[in-house]
Design an enzyme around this catalytic site. Structure first.
Site, PDB file in Angstrom:
ATOM      1  N   GLY A  10      35.258  12.185  11.584  1.00 25.15           N
ATOM      2  CA  GLY A  10      34.986  13.200  10.561  1.00 25.15           C
ATOM      3  C   GLY A  10      35.668  12.880   9.252  1.00 25.15           C
ATOM      4  O   GLY A  10      36.490  13.656   8.763  1.00 25.15           O
ATOM      5  N   GLY A  11      35.274  11.751   8.657  1.00 16.76           N
ATOM      6  CA  GLY A  11      35.960  11.318   7.419  1.00 16.76           C
ATOM      7  C   GLY A  11      35.192  11.610   6.153  1.00 16.76           C
ATOM      8  O   GLY A  11      35.655  11.277   5.063  1.00 16.76           O
ATOM      9  N   ASP A  61      28.086  11.415  16.708  1.00 12.02           N
ATOM     10  CA  ASP A  61      28.459  12.762  17.136  1.00 12.02           C
ATOM     11  C   ASP A  61      29.604  12.619  18.128  1.00 12.02           C
ATOM     12  O   ASP A  61      29.393  12.239  19.281  1.00 12.02           O
ATOM     13  CB  ASP A  61      27.251  13.457  17.784  1.00 12.02           C
ATOM     14  CG  ASP A  61      27.615  14.859  18.256  1.00 12.02           C
ATOM     15  OD1 ASP A  61      28.804  15.244  18.176  1.00 12.02           O
ATOM     16  OD2 ASP A  61      26.706  15.569  18.721  1.00 12.02           O
ATOM     17  N   ASN A  88      40.162  13.834  13.770  1.00 14.57           N
ATOM     18  CA  ASN A  88      40.149  14.866  12.738  1.00 14.57           C
ATOM     19  C   ASN A  88      38.908  15.755  12.805  1.00 14.57           C
ATOM     20  O   ASN A  88      38.952  16.908  12.388  1.00 14.57           O
ATOM     21  CB  ASN A  88      40.226  14.177  11.367  1.00 14.57           C
ATOM     22  CG  ASN A  88      39.876  15.115  10.238  1.00 14.57           C
ATOM     23  OD1 ASN A  88      40.707  15.943   9.833  1.00 14.57           O
ATOM     24  ND2 ASN A  88      38.649  15.035   9.720  1.00 14.57           N
ATOM     25  N   TYR A 154      37.892  28.520  18.332  1.00 10.76           N
ATOM     26  CA  TYR A 154      38.634  27.550  17.511  1.00 10.76           C
ATOM     27  C   TYR A 154      40.107  27.520  17.935  1.00 10.76           C
ATOM     28  O   TYR A 154      40.682  26.455  18.172  1.00 10.76           O
ATOM     29  CB  TYR A 154      38.490  27.943  16.036  1.00 10.76           C
ATOM     30  CG  TYR A 154      39.147  26.984  15.063  1.00 10.76           C
ATOM     31  CD1 TYR A 154      38.573  25.753  14.776  1.00 10.76           C
ATOM     32  CD2 TYR A 154      40.337  27.330  14.416  1.00 10.76           C
ATOM     33  CE1 TYR A 154      39.170  24.877  13.875  1.00 10.76           C
ATOM     34  CE2 TYR A 154      40.931  26.468  13.519  1.00 10.76           C
ATOM     35  CZ  TYR A 154      40.345  25.238  13.251  1.00 10.76           C
ATOM     36  OH  TYR A 154      40.948  24.373  12.355  1.00 10.76           O
ATOM     37  N   LYS A 158      42.017  24.392  19.735  1.00 11.49           N
ATOM     38  CA  LYS A 158      43.127  23.704  19.064  1.00 11.49           C
ATOM     39  C   LYS A 158      44.380  23.717  19.937  1.00 11.49           C
ATOM     40  O   LYS A 158      45.117  22.723  19.976  1.00 11.49           O
ATOM     41  CB  LYS A 158      43.401  24.332  17.690  1.00 11.49           C
ATOM     42  CG  LYS A 158      42.276  24.075  16.683  1.00 11.49           C
ATOM     43  CD  LYS A 158      42.095  22.591  16.423  1.00 11.49           C
ATOM     44  CE  LYS A 158      41.061  22.291  15.349  1.00 11.49           C
ATOM     45  NZ  LYS A 158      40.920  20.848  15.067  1.00 11.49           N
ATOM     46  N   ILE A 187      44.342  25.037   4.405  1.00  7.60           N
ATOM     47  CA  ILE A 187      44.185  23.904   3.490  1.00  7.60           C
ATOM     48  C   ILE A 187      42.864  24.073   2.732  1.00  7.60           C
ATOM     49  O   ILE A 187      41.855  24.488   3.314  1.00  7.60           O
ATOM     50  CB  ILE A 187      44.171  22.550   4.269  1.00  7.60           C
ATOM     51  CG1 ILE A 187      45.357  22.454   5.258  1.00  7.60           C
ATOM     52  CG2 ILE A 187      44.137  21.370   3.303  1.00  7.60           C
ATOM     53  CD1 ILE A 187      46.731  22.419   4.647  1.00  7.60           C
TER      54      ILE A 187
END
Ligand code: NAP
Length: 245
Positions: A10-11, A61, A88, A154, A158, A187
């Site tokens: 995921g960059g 994916d 990430n 989520y 995590k 963020i």
């Protein structure tokens, strides 16, 4: 880290983008994945290469084990073994309370977030063990420590990443593979742009720095763990949240 091969999942945007830029500046060959934003991903890779650094973008994916295994085999043939991995890629979900959130949506958040991490570890860790070295940083969230309303999947995904990472670190540390987590607070990225200002100011007004964090701040911690940190920092969740309460 000159010419070390690092995979960042995921960059294409946000925190992942900044991690790719920072690791490329450090001399790493950065291989990063995207899911939907091909144009953004390829533009970032080209931008980094124009600076004489090395970055290459690939669709994958990360929540699909078969695709991840095939992708990592292809990358190893082309660029050599992975020296480091930054997990990430992640999604926040629909923001609905648990009882209002469809079951398949709930599990898709779980599958994307924790599944992406376990999939890359299955694909990459055996190779790191064989070469007796490797660094892994998994991006978690303070949501996984506190449990946030509207983020039940989520938060659960995590915190699962944290305990998975600690267990894996204890299994593979003796083979030279160092696993840690980085846990950001709020963020400034696409992921948080739709969170209401009221929520953001309520959360941050009592924090030490009273502001959202910037992607570069997270990237610099990740880069430290990948490139500079002593291996004795292992099996940890390092929180970077501006002192949220
Ligand atoms: N922003 C925050 O406040 C915050 C706080 C704590 C933790 N985090 C964590 O930090 C990480 C990055 O967050 P962000 O805010 O930068 O998110 P973002 O701006 O929404 O970017 C998410 C990235 O993940 C990629 N992605 C999503 N699902 C994927 C999949 N199945 N396979 C491959 N790539 C996939 C996206 O690719 P496409 O662009 O192609 O869709 C994108 O590059 C996430 O794990 C997130 O949970 C963020």
């Amino acid at each position: 880290m000159e010419n070390k091969v690092v995979l960042v999942t995921g960059g294409s945007r946000g925190i992942g983008r900044s991690i790719c830029e920072t690791l490329a500046e450090r001399g790493c060959t950065v291989i990063f994945t995207y899911l939907s934003n091909e144009e953004k991903a390829q533009a970032l890779a080209a931008e980094i290469r124009e600076k004489g650094q090395k970055a290459f973008a690939y669709y994958c994916d990360m929540s699909d084990l078969k695709s991840v295994v095939a992708f990592s085999a292809k990358i190893r043939k082309e660029y050599g073994n992975f020296d480091a991995l930054v997990n990430n890629a992640g999604i926040l979900g629909d923001g609905k309370p648990f009882l209002m959130s469809a079951d398949d949506h709930w599990w898709n958040v779980m599958k994307t977030n924790i599944g992406s991490v376990t999939n890359t570890c299955r694909a990459v860790v055996p190779q790191m063990i064989a070469q007796k070295k490797g660094r892994i940083v998994n991006i978690t969230s303070v949501s996984g420590q506190k449990g946030n309303p509207g983020q039940s999947a989520y938060s659960a995904s995590k915190s699962a990443i944290v305990t998975f990472s600690k267990a894996l670190a204890k299994e593979v540390g003796r083979f030279g593979v160092v696993v840690n987590c980085v846990s950001p607070g709020l963020i400034e990225t696409d992921m948080t742009k739709n969170i209401s200002n009221e929520y953001v100011s309520a959360r941050s007004q009592f924090s030490a720095l009273t502001r959202k964090g910037e992607v570069q701040e997270v990237a610099s911690l990740v880069s430290y763990l990948i490139c500079d940190a002593p291996e004795y920092i292992v099996a940890q969740e390092l929180t970077i949240d501006g002192g949220l309460v």
